[in-house]
Write a protein that holds these residues in place. Structure first.
Motif, PDB file in Angstrom:
ATOM      1  N   PHE A 125       0.825  -1.200   0.000  1.00 11.72           N
ATOM      2  CA  PHE A 125       0.000   0.000   0.000  1.00 11.72           C
ATOM      3  C   PHE A 125       0.865   1.259   0.000  1.00 11.72           C
ATOM      4  CE2 PHE A 125      -2.851  -3.209   1.994  1.00 11.72           C
ATOM      5  CZ  PHE A 125      -3.746  -3.274   0.946  1.00 11.72           C
ATOM      6  N   ARG A 126       0.291   2.333  -0.514  1.00 20.03           N
ATOM      7  CA  ARG A 126       1.027   3.578  -0.724  1.00 20.03           C
ATOM      8  C   ARG A 126       1.142   4.364   0.580  1.00 20.03           C
ATOM      9  NH1 ARG A 126      -3.299   5.923  -4.753  1.00 20.03           N
ATOM     10  NH2 ARG A 126      -4.459   5.302  -2.888  1.00 20.03           N
ATOM     11  N   GLU A 127       2.077   5.314   0.598  1.00 17.39           N
ATOM     12  CA  GLU A 127       2.238   6.173   1.771  1.00 17.39           C
ATOM     13  C   GLU A 127       0.966   6.976   2.047  1.00 17.39           C
ATOM     14  OE1 GLU A 127       5.604   8.683   1.658  1.00 17.39           O
ATOM     15  OE2 GLU A 127       7.055   7.058   1.449  1.00 17.39           O
ATOM     16  N   SER A 128       0.204   7.288   1.002  1.00 16.34           N
ATOM     17  CA  SER A 128      -1.014   8.070   1.181  1.00 16.34           C
ATOM     18  C   SER A 128      -2.165   7.232   1.733  1.00 16.34           C
ATOM     19  CB  SER A 128      -1.441   8.695  -0.151  1.00 16.34           C
ATOM     20  OG  SER A 128      -1.668   7.694  -1.133  1.00 16.34           O
ATOM     21  N   ASP A 129      -2.039   5.896   1.714  1.00 16.89           N
ATOM     22  CA  ASP A 129      -3.084   5.023   2.235  1.00 16.89           C
ATOM     23  C   ASP A 129      -2.950   4.903   3.752  1.00 16.89           C
ATOM     24  OD1 ASP A 129      -3.981   4.533  -0.377  1.00 16.89           O
ATOM     25  OD2 ASP A 129      -2.585   2.865  -0.621  1.00 16.89           O
ATOM     26  N   VAL A 130      -4.060   4.593   4.403  1.00 14.57           N
ATOM     27  CA  VAL A 130      -4.088   4.393   5.848  1.00 14.57           C
ATOM     28  C   VAL A 130      -4.429   2.935   6.108  1.00 14.57           C
ATOM     29  CG1 VAL A 130      -5.169   5.071   8.022  1.00 14.57           C
ATOM     30  CG2 VAL A 130      -4.877   6.767   6.200  1.00 14.57           C
ATOM     31  N   TYR A 131      -3.637   2.262   6.944  1.00 11.60           N
ATOM     32  CA  TYR A 131      -3.942   0.866   7.244  1.00 11.60           C
ATOM     33  C   TYR A 131      -3.626   0.586   8.703  1.00 11.60           C
ATOM     34  CZ  TYR A 131       1.012   0.780   5.916  1.00 11.60           C
ATOM     35  OH  TYR A 131       2.347   1.059   5.796  1.00 11.60           O
ATOM     36  N   GLY A 132      -4.290  -0.427   9.246  1.00 14.89           N
ATOM     37  CA  GLY A 132      -4.077  -0.740  10.655  1.00 14.89           C
ATOM     38  C   GLY A 132      -4.619  -2.104  11.012  1.00 14.89           C
ATOM     39  N   ASN A 178     -11.641   0.569 -10.132  1.00 14.61           N
ATOM     40  CA  ASN A 178     -10.627  -0.195 -10.871  1.00 14.61           C
ATOM     41  C   ASN A 178      -9.282  -0.185 -10.142  1.00 14.61           C
ATOM     42  OD1 ASN A 178     -12.359  -0.921 -12.960  1.00 14.61           O
ATOM     43  ND2 ASN A 178     -11.839   0.870 -14.200  1.00 14.61           N
ATOM     44  N   GLU A 179      -8.883   0.991  -9.665  1.00 12.82           N
ATOM     45  CA  GLU A 179      -7.610   1.093  -8.947  1.00 12.82           C
ATOM     46  C   GLU A 179      -7.651   0.309  -7.643  1.00 12.82           C
ATOM     47  OE1 GLU A 179      -6.297   5.561 -10.492  1.00 12.82           O
ATOM     48  OE2 GLU A 179      -7.717   5.317  -8.831  1.00 12.82           O
ATOM     49  N   THR A 180      -8.821   0.280  -7.014  1.00 11.76           N
ATOM     50  CA  THR A 180      -8.982  -0.494  -5.785  1.00 11.76           C
ATOM     51  C   THR A 180      -8.829  -1.991  -6.065  1.00 11.76           C
ATOM     52  OG1 THR A 180     -10.440   1.177  -4.803  1.00 11.76           O
ATOM     53  CG2 THR A 180     -10.554  -1.064  -3.903  1.00 11.76           C
ATOM     54  N   ARG A 181      -9.464  -2.475  -7.131  1.00 14.21           N
ATOM     55  CA  ARG A 181      -9.330  -3.894  -7.492  1.00 14.21           C
ATOM     56  C   ARG A 181      -7.869  -4.243  -7.782  1.00 14.21           C
ATOM     57  NH1 ARG A 181     -14.480  -3.212 -10.036  1.00 14.21           N
ATOM     58  NH2 ARG A 181     -13.484  -2.544 -11.987  1.00 14.21           N
ATOM     59  N   GLU A 182      -7.172  -3.342  -8.470  1.00 17.12           N
ATOM     60  CA  GLU A 182      -5.755  -3.590  -8.764  1.00 17.12           C
ATOM     61  C   GLU A 182      -4.932  -3.663  -7.474  1.00 17.12           C
ATOM     62  OE1 GLU A 182      -4.660  -0.450 -11.372  1.00 17.12           O
ATOM     63  OE2 GLU A 182      -5.791  -1.245 -13.087  1.00 17.12           O
ATOM     64  N   SER A 183      -5.234  -2.792  -6.508  1.00 13.35           N
ATOM     65  CA  SER A 183      -4.521  -2.814  -5.226  1.00 13.35           C
ATOM     66  C   SER A 183      -4.767  -4.127  -4.492  1.00 13.35           C
ATOM     67  CB  SER A 183      -4.966  -1.644  -4.347  1.00 13.35           C
ATOM     68  OG  SER A 183      -4.541  -0.408  -4.880  1.00 13.35           O
ATOM     69  N   ILE A 184      -6.013  -4.593  -4.527  1.00 12.61           N
ATOM     70  CA  ILE A 184      -6.343  -5.858  -3.866  1.00 12.61           C
ATOM     71  C   ILE A 184      -5.587  -7.013  -4.513  1.00 12.61           C
ATOM     72  CG2 ILE A 184      -8.193  -7.523  -3.451  1.00 12.61           C
ATOM     73  CD1 ILE A 184     -10.099  -5.136  -3.118  1.00 12.61           C
ATOM     74  N   GLU A 185      -5.531  -7.020  -5.829  1.00 16.53           N
ATOM     75  CA  GLU A 185      -4.824  -8.098  -6.523  1.00 16.53           C
ATOM     76  C   GLU A 185      -3.324  -8.057  -6.228  1.00 16.53           C
ATOM     77  OE1 GLU A 185      -6.139 -10.699  -8.053  1.00 16.53           O
ATOM     78  OE2 GLU A 185      -8.037  -9.824  -7.333  1.00 16.53           O
ATOM     79  N   ARG A 186      -2.748  -6.859  -6.171  1.00 12.92           N
ATOM     80  CA  ARG A 186      -1.328  -6.738  -5.823  1.00 12.92           C
ATOM     81  C   ARG A 186      -1.070  -7.274  -4.422  1.00 12.92           C
ATOM     82  NH1 ARG A 186      -1.649  -1.612  -8.198  1.00 12.92           N
ATOM     83  NH2 ARG A 186      -1.704  -0.622  -6.123  1.00 12.92           N
ATOM     84  N   PHE A 187      -1.991  -6.964  -3.512  1.00 11.96           N
ATOM     85  CA  PHE A 187      -1.822  -7.421  -2.144  1.00 11.96           C
ATOM     86  C   PHE A 187      -1.934  -8.944  -2.058  1.00 11.96           C
ATOM     87  CE2 PHE A 187      -3.521  -8.313   2.153  1.00 11.96           C
ATOM     88  CZ  PHE A 187      -2.435  -7.869   2.887  1.00 11.96           C
ATOM     89  N   LYS A 188      -2.929  -9.514  -2.720  1.00  6.92           N
ATOM     90  CA  LYS A 188      -3.086 -10.971  -2.706  1.00  6.92           C
ATOM     91  C   LYS A 188      -1.858 -11.655  -3.313  1.00  6.92           C
ATOM     92  CE  LYS A 188      -8.153 -11.276  -2.827  1.00  6.92           C
ATOM     93  NZ  LYS A 188      -9.335 -11.689  -3.642  1.00  6.92           N
ATOM     94  N   SER A 189      -1.336 -11.085  -4.379  1.00 10.40           N
ATOM     95  CA  SER A 189      -0.141 -11.662  -5.014  1.00 10.40           C
ATOM     96  C   SER A 189       1.056 -11.598  -4.075  1.00 10.40           C
ATOM     97  CB  SER A 189       0.175 -10.922  -6.316  1.00 10.40           C
ATOM     98  OG  SER A 189      -0.856 -11.105  -7.269  1.00 10.40           O
ATOM     99  N   ALA A 190       1.184 -10.496  -3.335  1.00  8.38           N
ATOM    100  CA  ALA A 190       2.296 -10.348  -2.398  1.00  8.38           C
ATOM    101  C   ALA A 190       2.182 -11.347  -1.250  1.00  8.38           C
ATOM    102  CB  ALA A 190       2.345  -8.919  -1.861  1.00  8.38           C
ATOM    103  N   VAL A 191       0.960 -11.574  -0.765  1.00  7.88           N
ATOM    104  CA  VAL A 191       0.763 -12.569   0.295  1.00  7.88           C
ATOM    105  C   VAL A 191       1.108 -13.962  -0.226  1.00  7.88           C
ATOM    106  CG1 VAL A 191      -0.954 -13.693   1.769  1.00  7.88           C
ATOM    107  CG2 VAL A 191      -0.974 -11.203   1.516  1.00  7.88           C
TER     108      VAL A 191
END
Length: 322
Positions: free
Chosen positions: A235-242, A259-272
């Protein structure tokens, strides 16, 4: 004019600073009280609590009659020099100090001639910024003055530590529930004000209890740390996570459409998945993700959006069992 050198622990220092999620946040009385106190005690034009980011010096608190703005460049900052020191840095006459004599903050507004700064240390000794005072007239600074500035600086450090303890998860050092809710609401307000899109993700670790039961709680902690590290990576520096619960995480994606949200989710799943393939711990980290894109400005409450994301995640889990 020589720009301040970089501290030896610069990368770690910046990571610690950003973990606090304190940059670009609203003023707080806990820090304003200290800068007002310093300004009055030393009889100077200005006192600030500054945080030194990668390319700028940002003011968390300002007690001044001048129009300083919210930040200056790091290259021209006095505090960039101060964080290289273990103790108070004093410049009694800036015109006579080769580090800053031709600095635009000396030659022009605010015409700094005297400066004293205490490096604010945090989490293992990294200096994140300073409590500093400055004035448009040269002056001497006694040993008693130095000790007083140290004492005030120590109070500022205690407030930073309290901020960490109140809003960071002890294990993963990402935001806890309170920290996430505060930062995410602030982020949503920014998106609403600037007309940006935003999405909220609620992430639940699946089959986490069996990891604790079979491999022990230390291994469960290892999995949580790896999961949080993957969030930092993706996730990007501009995103908030906890981490908002034992095995529950949340993310606010700012300026992200569907669309950008779906891409972020897919990147995260791939990283996991990549972590699982590399770690080979005898189990895989698995998760379910509920996602909603906010319909701003109507949906600008983080609690409401988390509830919607929770329902989406529950539906996703129910459908997967059919």
């Amino acid at each position: 004019m020589p720009a301040p050198a970089l501290p030896a622990d610069e990368e770690i220092r910046l990571e610690k600073l950003r973990t606090l999620k304190i940059l670009d946040t609203a003023s707080e009385e806990r820090f304003d009280r200290l800068t007002r106190m310093a300004k009055k005690m030393f009889g100077v034009d200005t006192s600030v609590v500054s945080l030194v980011d990668e390319g700028r010096q940002w003011f968390k608190s300002r007690a001044t009659d001048r129009d300083l703005g919210e930040e200056t460049t790091r290259d021209t900052s006095f505090c960039g020099h101060t964080i290289l020191n273990e103790d108070v840095m004093i410049i009694e006459d800036a015109m006579l100090d080769e580090r800053v004599s031709d600095n635009p903050l000396v030659c022009g507004d605010p015409s700094i001639r005297f400066y004293a700064g205490y490096p604010l240390k945090f989490a293992g000794g990294s200096a994140l910024g300073t409590l500093c005072i400055f004035d448009s007239e040269p002056r001497t600074f006694s040993l008693d003055d130095e000790q007083l500035l140290r004492d005030l600086g120590a109070m500022a450090e205690q407030e930073i530590t309290a901020l960490q303890l109140a809003t960071l998860d002890d294990l993963t050092l990402i935001s806890n529930r309170r920290g996430f809710l505060e930062l995410a609401q602030h982020g949503l307000n920014v998106c609403k004000r600037k007309g940006l899109s935003a999405s909220v993700l609620l992430i639940d670790l699946d089959k986490f209890k069996p990891i604790n039961d079979k491999y022990g709680h230390a291994e469960g902690d290892r999995a949580l740390l790896a999961f949080a590290a993957t969030m930092r990576e993706v996730f990007r520096e501009s995103d908030v996570y906890g981490r908002i619960g034992g095995d529950e995480f949340a993310v606010l994606l700012m300026d992200a459409n569907e669309n950008e949200t779906r891409e972020s989710i897919e990147r995260f799943k791939s990283a996991v998945a990549a972590y699982n393939a590399q770690a080979r711990r005898g189990y895989d980290i698995e998760c379910s993700i509920g996602c909603v894109t906010a319909q701003l400005p109507e949906e600008s409450d983080i609690h409401t959006l988390l509830d919607r994301a929770d329902k989406e995640m529950y539906k996703l889990k129910t459908d997967s069992r059919l």
